[in-house]
Design a protein around this motif. Structure first.
Motif, mmCIF file in Angstrom:
data_model
loop_
_atom_site.group_PDB
_atom_site.id
_atom_site.type_symbol
_atom_site.label_atom_id
_atom_site.label_comp_id
_atom_site.label_asym_id
_atom_site.label_seq_id
_atom_site.Cartn_x
_atom_site.Cartn_y
_atom_site.Cartn_z
ATOM 1 N N ALA A 256 0.830 -1.199 0.000
ATOM 2 C CA ALA A 256 0.000 0.000 0.000
ATOM 3 C C ALA A 256 0.867 1.253 0.000
ATOM 4 O O ALA A 256 1.904 1.307 0.654
ATOM 5 C CB ALA A 256 -0.918 0.000 1.215
ATOM 6 N N SER A 257 0.438 2.243 -0.757
ATOM 7 C CA SER A 257 1.125 3.532 -0.784
ATOM 8 C C SER A 257 0.082 4.631 -0.870
ATOM 9 O O SER A 257 -1.095 4.366 -1.052
ATOM 10 C CB SER A 257 2.085 3.596 -1.981
ATOM 11 O OG SER A 257 1.364 3.505 -3.191
ATOM 12 N N GLY A 258 0.506 5.861 -0.726
ATOM 13 C CA GLY A 258 -0.404 6.994 -0.831
ATOM 14 C C GLY A 258 -0.798 7.532 0.525
ATOM 15 O O GLY A 258 -0.094 7.358 1.520
ATOM 16 N N SER A 259 -1.965 8.148 0.567
ATOM 17 C CA SER A 259 -2.359 8.948 1.728
ATOM 18 C C SER A 259 -3.140 8.194 2.796
ATOM 19 O O SER A 259 -3.685 8.812 3.679
ATOM 20 C CB SER A 259 -3.210 10.128 1.235
ATOM 21 O OG SER A 259 -4.402 9.652 0.640
ATOM 22 N N GLY A 260 -3.216 6.902 2.750
ATOM 23 C CA GLY A 260 -4.025 6.138 3.689
ATOM 24 C C GLY A 260 -3.408 6.019 5.072
ATOM 25 O O GLY A 260 -2.364 6.586 5.371
ATOM 26 N N GLY A 261 -4.087 5.230 5.915
ATOM 27 C CA GLY A 261 -3.598 4.999 7.269
ATOM 28 C C GLY A 261 -4.243 3.774 7.880
ATOM 29 O O GLY A 261 -5.126 3.155 7.292
ATOM 30 N N GLY A 262 -3.803 3.426 9.063
ATOM 31 C CA GLY A 262 -4.332 2.264 9.763
ATOM 32 C C GLY A 262 -3.557 1.012 9.404
ATOM 33 O O GLY A 262 -2.423 1.077 8.916
ATOM 34 N N THR A 263 -4.174 -0.136 9.634
ATOM 35 C CA THR A 263 -3.536 -1.419 9.350
ATOM 36 C C THR A 263 -3.925 -1.866 7.947
ATOM 37 O O THR A 263 -4.866 -2.633 7.757
ATOM 38 C CB THR A 263 -3.942 -2.476 10.396
ATOM 39 O OG1 THR A 263 -3.661 -1.962 11.694
ATOM 40 C CG2 THR A 263 -3.178 -3.772 10.193
ATOM 41 N N ARG A 264 -3.186 -1.319 6.973
ATOM 42 C CA ARG A 264 -3.445 -1.702 5.587
ATOM 43 C C ARG A 264 -2.841 -3.078 5.355
ATOM 44 O O ARG A 264 -1.907 -3.483 6.014
ATOM 45 C CB ARG A 264 -2.856 -0.664 4.634
ATOM 46 C CG ARG A 264 -3.545 0.697 4.819
ATOM 47 C CD ARG A 264 -3.067 1.735 3.866
ATOM 48 N NE ARG A 264 -1.740 2.195 4.239
ATOM 49 C CZ ARG A 264 -1.078 3.137 3.592
ATOM 50 N NH1 ARG A 264 -1.603 3.717 2.536
ATOM 51 N NH2 ARG A 264 0.119 3.500 3.986
ATOM 52 N N GLY A 265 -3.399 -3.796 4.413
ATOM 53 C CA GLY A 265 -3.047 -5.188 4.197
ATOM 54 C C GLY A 265 -1.685 -5.420 3.576
ATOM 55 O O GLY A 265 -1.022 -4.510 3.091
ATOM 56 N N THR A 266 -1.294 -6.694 3.566
ATOM 57 C CA THR A 266 -0.032 -7.154 3.007
ATOM 58 C C THR A 266 -0.306 -8.016 1.780
ATOM 59 O O THR A 266 -1.040 -9.009 1.874
ATOM 60 C CB THR A 266 0.736 -8.002 4.054
ATOM 61 O OG1 THR A 266 0.900 -7.214 5.231
ATOM 62 C CG2 THR A 266 2.072 -8.453 3.515
ATOM 63 N N PRO A 267 0.275 -7.669 0.621
ATOM 64 C CA PRO A 267 0.082 -8.483 -0.580
ATOM 65 C C PRO A 267 0.722 -9.865 -0.418
ATOM 66 O O PRO A 267 1.739 -10.020 0.253
ATOM 67 C CB PRO A 267 0.798 -7.693 -1.678
ATOM 68 C CG PRO A 267 0.939 -6.313 -1.146
ATOM 69 C CD PRO A 267 1.036 -6.447 0.351
ATOM 70 N N VAL A 268 0.118 -10.877 -1.069
ATOM 71 C CA VAL A 268 0.633 -12.245 -0.978
ATOM 72 C C VAL A 268 1.612 -12.572 -2.096
ATOM 73 O O VAL A 268 2.233 -13.626 -2.069
ATOM 74 C CB VAL A 268 -0.506 -13.289 -0.962
ATOM 75 C CG1 VAL A 268 -1.421 -13.061 0.226
ATOM 76 C CG2 VAL A 268 -1.281 -13.288 -2.256
ATOM 77 N N GLY A 269 1.758 -11.698 -3.087
ATOM 78 C CA GLY A 269 2.642 -11.967 -4.217
ATOM 79 C C GLY A 269 1.830 -12.246 -5.470
ATOM 80 O O GLY A 269 0.608 -12.105 -5.488
#
Length: 182
Positions: free
Chosen positions: A111-124
């Protein structure tokens, strides 16, 4: 005598002032009612543009088709407010039909940009099928920001499965469905 009268008047004045200050120091309490609904929203930006993959025919006999370049024009945005911190949410993707001779591959970036909190993790990188395939895990209370350059950049590509299964096709539409779930 004048000083004692002034002192007396000054003393009475200070007494009344101090009682006014004391009486102004009261406390009170009120209840505040807070409601936060569970939220799970997801979209792909830009929304109104389709992805096109056009194979290039070779310029010389005996050479293979040129597979189209990886498409990196789509961004996955989401907002999540969950009931409890576990289990976290995930995002899955699936296609509505397969394409004979080809695999459709998808990879979400961090995740990138202006967000916040517990953003997820890509699996590939994953191969999309007609069954849901997890692409992002570990989403908690979070938001990614809205629009392009916010959230997870999606890389969509094609890989040859079996050259002998390829059949000439014009404008075959395959729909990718993304789902955020607990």
């Amino acid at each position: 005598m004048i000083f004692s009268s002034i002192q007396y008047v000054l003393g009475v004045f200070l007494f009344f002032c101090s009682t006014m200050f004391l009486s102004a120091q009261t406390t009170g309490s009120r209840n505040i009612n807070v409601n936060l609904s569970e939220v799970a929203l997801l979209d792909v930006e830009p929304a109104m543009t389709a992805i096109s993959f056009n194979f290039l025919a070779p310029t010389e006999a005996g050479r293979p088709l040129t597979i189209p370049a990886v498409n990196t024009t789509k961004w996955l945005n989401y907002t999540s407010a969950i009931k409890t911190t576990t289990p976290a949410r995930s995002v899955s993707a699936q296609i509505d039909q397969t394409f004979s001779g080809l695999f459709i591959k998808l990879q979400a970036s961090a995740a990138s940009g202006s967000g916040g909190g517990t953003r997820g993790t890509p699996v590939g990188k994953v191969t999309l099928t007609t069954l849901p395939t997890t692409i992002i895990t570990g989403i908690g209370g979070a938001y990614t920001g809205n629009g392009i350059n916010n959230g997870h950049l999606l890389s969509i590509s094609l890989e040859m499965d079996d050259y002998k299964k390829l059949v000439q096709t014009t404008n075959k539409i395959i729909t990718v469905t993304y789902t955020i779930s607990n």
